[in-house]
Design an enzyme around this catalytic site. Structure first.
Site, PDB file in Angstrom:
ATOM      1  N   GLN A  83      -6.195   8.574   1.791  1.00  0.00           N
ATOM      2  CA  GLN A  83      -6.784   8.895   3.095  1.00  0.00           C
ATOM      3  C   GLN A  83      -6.839  10.406   3.312  1.00  0.00           C
ATOM      4  O   GLN A  83      -7.572  10.909   4.145  1.00  0.00           O
ATOM      5  CB  GLN A  83      -5.939   8.182   4.170  1.00  0.00           C
ATOM      6  CG  GLN A  83      -6.083   8.665   5.597  1.00  0.00           C
ATOM      7  CD  GLN A  83      -4.800   9.319   6.080  1.00  0.00           C
ATOM      8  OE1 GLN A  83      -4.015   9.838   5.282  1.00  0.00           O
ATOM      9  NE2 GLN A  83      -4.585   9.298   7.395  1.00  0.00           N
ATOM     10  N   ASN A 142       9.468  17.906   3.232  1.00  0.00           N
ATOM     11  CA  ASN A 142      10.749  17.631   3.898  1.00  0.00           C
ATOM     12  C   ASN A 142      11.504  18.938   4.135  1.00  0.00           C
ATOM     13  O   ASN A 142      11.260  19.941   3.468  1.00  0.00           O
ATOM     14  CB  ASN A 142      11.600  16.652   3.078  1.00  0.00           C
ATOM     15  CG  ASN A 142      11.972  17.216   1.729  1.00  0.00           C
ATOM     16  OD1 ASN A 142      12.903  17.997   1.623  1.00  0.00           O
ATOM     17  ND2 ASN A 142      11.228  16.851   0.702  1.00  0.00           N
ATOM     18  N   CYS A 200       5.481  11.899   7.901  1.00  0.00           N
ATOM     19  CA  CYS A 200       4.134  11.316   7.938  1.00  0.00           C
ATOM     20  C   CYS A 200       4.156   9.817   7.690  1.00  0.00           C
ATOM     21  O   CYS A 200       3.341   9.075   8.229  1.00  0.00           O
ATOM     22  CB  CYS A 200       3.253  11.973   6.882  1.00  0.00           C
ATOM     23  SG  CYS A 200       2.741  13.629   7.330  1.00  0.00           S
TER      24      CYS A 200
END
Ligand SMILES: [Zn+2]
Length: 296
Positions: A83, A142, A200
């Protein structure tokens, strides 16, 4: 062929006719020219992460002719990546991202020497990993890695770009890595407790957002290499895709910064216990700075 290209062909910059054609839109610009293109071809840039941010970073740096492109990632391509992670395709699902990314670069621009680093960035490998690179682009996802990259690059004096994304919001800056420049810990001295900020995978991200933020990071990288323009060193650029607003906030250098301050507590990445903690104390109650995490 333009005058600038003819000029470059007769110079001793070693640009061959194919390169003069490929990079002609750079070469005809006064601010880039054959010298700037040669600097790009001679540059060695390390991209950490071949995911949401890494994809546009790798794509545009390869197209621009950054001659040596290191790519560090240990993940495999998943369907839910597609995506937004536009260098990977349907047939790449299940492959290592470094392999998929390297194939993409080879197809786009055979000038580029890709160095695949199939690894997760850790305290015991980051010093060797970044050694010798001119510039590091952090596209990891992260807090532990973000602090590790900051500390290692700052201590080594290697300039680097930071970018992160969250839902509709992004942030990007450049740390020049010299004595007068702040670092990420000048803004956020410590990471927040684990689990305070979602990533996310749990919070979601607008698919085009890493494209915008990654392109800003690639822009900063190219400008750094050709030595033109004003970089984001010393300020953080916040982007809100919903309101379509950019906001630039100064990052003052802190005398008491644990890495780049006058009496730093951190003299090596081995002085720090990097955990998977994912939140950050934004350093007070400044509401102008959104809490942002994760650039997966
Ligand atoms: Zn600092």
């Amino acid at each position: 062929m333009s005058f600038r290209c003819e000029e470059a062909l007769m110079s001793d910059l070693d640009l061959d006719p194919t390169q003069l054609d490929r990079y002609s839109r750079h070469i005809i610009m006064d601010d880039v020219g054959p010298e700037g293109q040669k600097a790009l071809l001679d540059a060695e840039v390390l991209v950490l992460g071949a995911g949401g941010l890494g994809a546009p970073i790798i794509q545009y740096l390869a197209a621009a002719g950054v001659g040596t492109l290191g790519i560090a990632d240990d993940d495999e391509v998943e369907l839910s990546n597609l995506q937004r992670q536009v260098i990977h395709g349907n047939d790449d699902v299940g492959r290592k991202k470094v392999d998929s990314a390297a194939d993409f670069v080879e197809q786009l621009n055979p000038d580029i020497d890709v160095r695949k680093h199939e690894l997760r960035v850790r305290p015991d490998n980051i010093e060797d990993l970044i050694d010798g690179y001119d510039f590091v682009v952090d596209g990891t996802d992260n807090f532990a890695t973000r602090y590790l990259v900051n500390d290692a690059c700052t201590l080594a004096g290697i300039p680097f770009s930071h970018g992160s994304i969250f839902k509709f919001e992004g942030q990007v800056t450049t740390f020049a890595g010299d004595d007068g420049s702040p670092c990420y810990r000048c803004l956020f001295p410590e990471a927040p407790p684990a689990g305070m900020v979602p990533n996310c995978a749990t919070a979601g991200v607008l698919g085009v957002l890493p494209g915008t933020v990654g392109c800003l990071q690639a822009t900063e990288t190219v400008k750094h290499i050709i030595g033109e323009g004003e970089s984001l060193d010393g300020s953080m650029l916040f982007f809100d895709a919903l309101d379509m607003e950019f906001d630039k906030v100064e990052i003052p250098k802190r005398d008491d910064c644990p890495v780049c301050g006058d009496d730093p507590a951190i003299e090596s990445v081995h002085d720090v216990e990097y955990s998977a903690s994912c939140a950050i104390d934004v350093g007070g109650d400044d509401e102008s700075e959104p809490e942002i995490e994760a650039s997966d």
